[in-house]
Design a protein around this motif. Sequence first.
Motif, short mmCIF file in Angstrom:
data_model
loop_
_atom_site.label_atom_id
_atom_site.label_comp_id
_atom_site.label_asym_id
_atom_site.label_seq_id
_atom_site.Cartn_x
_atom_site.Cartn_y
_atom_site.Cartn_z
N LEU A 118 0.82 -1.21 0.00
CA LEU A 118 0.00 0.00 0.00
C LEU A 118 0.86 1.27 0.00
O LEU A 118 0.38 2.33 -0.39
CB LEU A 118 -0.93 0.03 1.22
CG LEU A 118 -2.06 -1.00 1.22
CD1 LEU A 118 -2.80 -0.97 2.55
CD2 LEU A 118 -3.02 -0.76 0.06
N GLY A 119 2.10 1.15 0.43
CA GLY A 119 2.98 2.31 0.52
C GLY A 119 3.98 2.38 -0.62
O GLY A 119 3.72 2.98 -1.67
N TRP A 134 -4.01 -2.91 -7.84
CA TRP A 134 -4.79 -3.52 -6.77
C TRP A 134 -3.87 -4.13 -5.73
O TRP A 134 -2.84 -4.72 -6.05
CB TRP A 134 -5.65 -4.66 -7.29
CG TRP A 134 -6.83 -4.29 -8.12
CD1 TRP A 134 -7.27 -3.05 -8.48
CD2 TRP A 134 -7.75 -5.22 -8.69
NE1 TRP A 134 -8.40 -3.15 -9.25
CE2 TRP A 134 -8.71 -4.48 -9.39
CE3 TRP A 134 -7.85 -6.60 -8.68
CZ2 TRP A 134 -9.77 -5.08 -10.06
CZ3 TRP A 134 -8.89 -7.19 -9.36
CH2 TRP A 134 -9.84 -6.44 -10.04
N VAL A 135 -4.29 -4.03 -4.48
CA VAL A 135 -3.70 -4.80 -3.39
C VAL A 135 -4.84 -5.64 -2.83
O VAL A 135 -5.84 -5.10 -2.34
CB VAL A 135 -3.11 -3.89 -2.28
CG1 VAL A 135 -2.60 -4.73 -1.12
CG2 VAL A 135 -2.00 -3.01 -2.86
N PRO A 149 3.17 11.41 -10.48
CA PRO A 149 4.60 11.21 -10.18
C PRO A 149 4.86 10.85 -8.71
O PRO A 149 5.94 10.35 -8.38
CB PRO A 149 5.23 12.55 -10.53
CG PRO A 149 4.30 13.15 -11.54
CD PRO A 149 2.92 12.70 -11.12
N GLU A 150 3.90 11.05 -7.82
CA GLU A 150 4.07 10.71 -6.41
C GLU A 150 3.41 9.39 -6.03
O GLU A 150 3.52 8.95 -4.89
CB GLU A 150 3.47 11.82 -5.51
CG GLU A 150 4.25 13.12 -5.56
CD GLU A 150 3.94 13.95 -6.80
OE1 GLU A 150 2.77 13.95 -7.26
OE2 GLU A 150 4.88 14.54 -7.35
N GLY A 151 2.69 8.76 -6.94
CA GLY A 151 1.97 7.53 -6.64
C GLY A 151 0.63 7.52 -7.34
O GLY A 151 0.56 7.67 -8.56
N PHE A 152 -0.44 7.36 -6.59
CA PHE A 152 -1.79 7.39 -7.15
C PHE A 152 -2.61 8.45 -6.43
O PHE A 152 -2.48 8.62 -5.22
CB PHE A 152 -2.48 6.03 -7.01
CG PHE A 152 -1.95 4.98 -7.93
CD1 PHE A 152 -2.43 4.85 -9.22
CD2 PHE A 152 -0.96 4.12 -7.50
CE1 PHE A 152 -1.94 3.88 -10.08
CE2 PHE A 152 -0.45 3.14 -8.35
CZ PHE A 152 -0.94 3.03 -9.64
N ARG A 153 -3.45 9.10 -7.16
CA ARG A 153 -4.30 10.15 -6.58
C ARG A 153 -5.50 9.54 -5.84
O ARG A 153 -5.96 10.08 -4.84
CB ARG A 153 -4.80 11.08 -7.69
CG ARG A 153 -5.50 12.33 -7.18
CD ARG A 153 -5.70 13.37 -8.26
NE ARG A 153 -4.42 14.05 -8.52
CZ ARG A 153 -3.80 14.07 -9.71
NH1 ARG A 153 -4.33 13.49 -10.75
NH2 ARG A 153 -2.66 14.71 -9.86
N VAL A 154 -6.02 8.40 -6.31
CA VAL A 154 -7.25 7.83 -5.76
C VAL A 154 -7.00 6.41 -5.26
O VAL A 154 -6.39 5.60 -5.95
CB VAL A 154 -8.37 7.80 -6.84
CG1 VAL A 154 -9.63 7.17 -6.30
CG2 VAL A 154 -8.64 9.21 -7.38
#
Length: 182
Positions: A118-119, A134-135, A149-154
Amino acid sequence: MTGASIAYRWTREEFLRAWEAGAFDHRVELVEGEVWSVVIGDWHGFTTGNLLRLLTAKGFRLTTATLPTGNSLPDPDCWVLREGAEPIGTVGTKVSVWAPADVALVVEVSDETVMYDLGIKAKLYGRAGYSTYWVVTKDVLYEHTDPTPEGFRVRREYRAGEDIPIHYADTTLPVTDLLSTL
């Protein structure tokens, strides 16, 4: 005299040389310069097999191959590739690199590694530009969309009794069917 130890960070090329030479005695992956053991077990295996069966869709292929992402070589439990996609490069002699637009879904089946998935892994896959990640845990399916660029927004949580959209197949599946039990 004692001194602080220096953590070694692997490059993709170093990791691949070691992997191809058989240096690791168990399944591992490279995540942001660190070599991580891949955790497996009955629940993990049954859930991954279930996902491979349920996520099949016309025009797409499922795989469990390594997915080069930035300078990392993660081993997602499964991922979906647009049929007919061609690699945009290779890492070493055995690992293909794919355009983010050709990768429809990346899935980690997570029991002991949920916080990492998740991180760190969410950031890794989001930065790579993969549209959906998905996790899957024993109780919750976490869907990450809208990469940045930082990961996912949602990030959304889905539980038994709900349906989750399968964006690439323009359908939904019951979450209960995806949360495997022994």
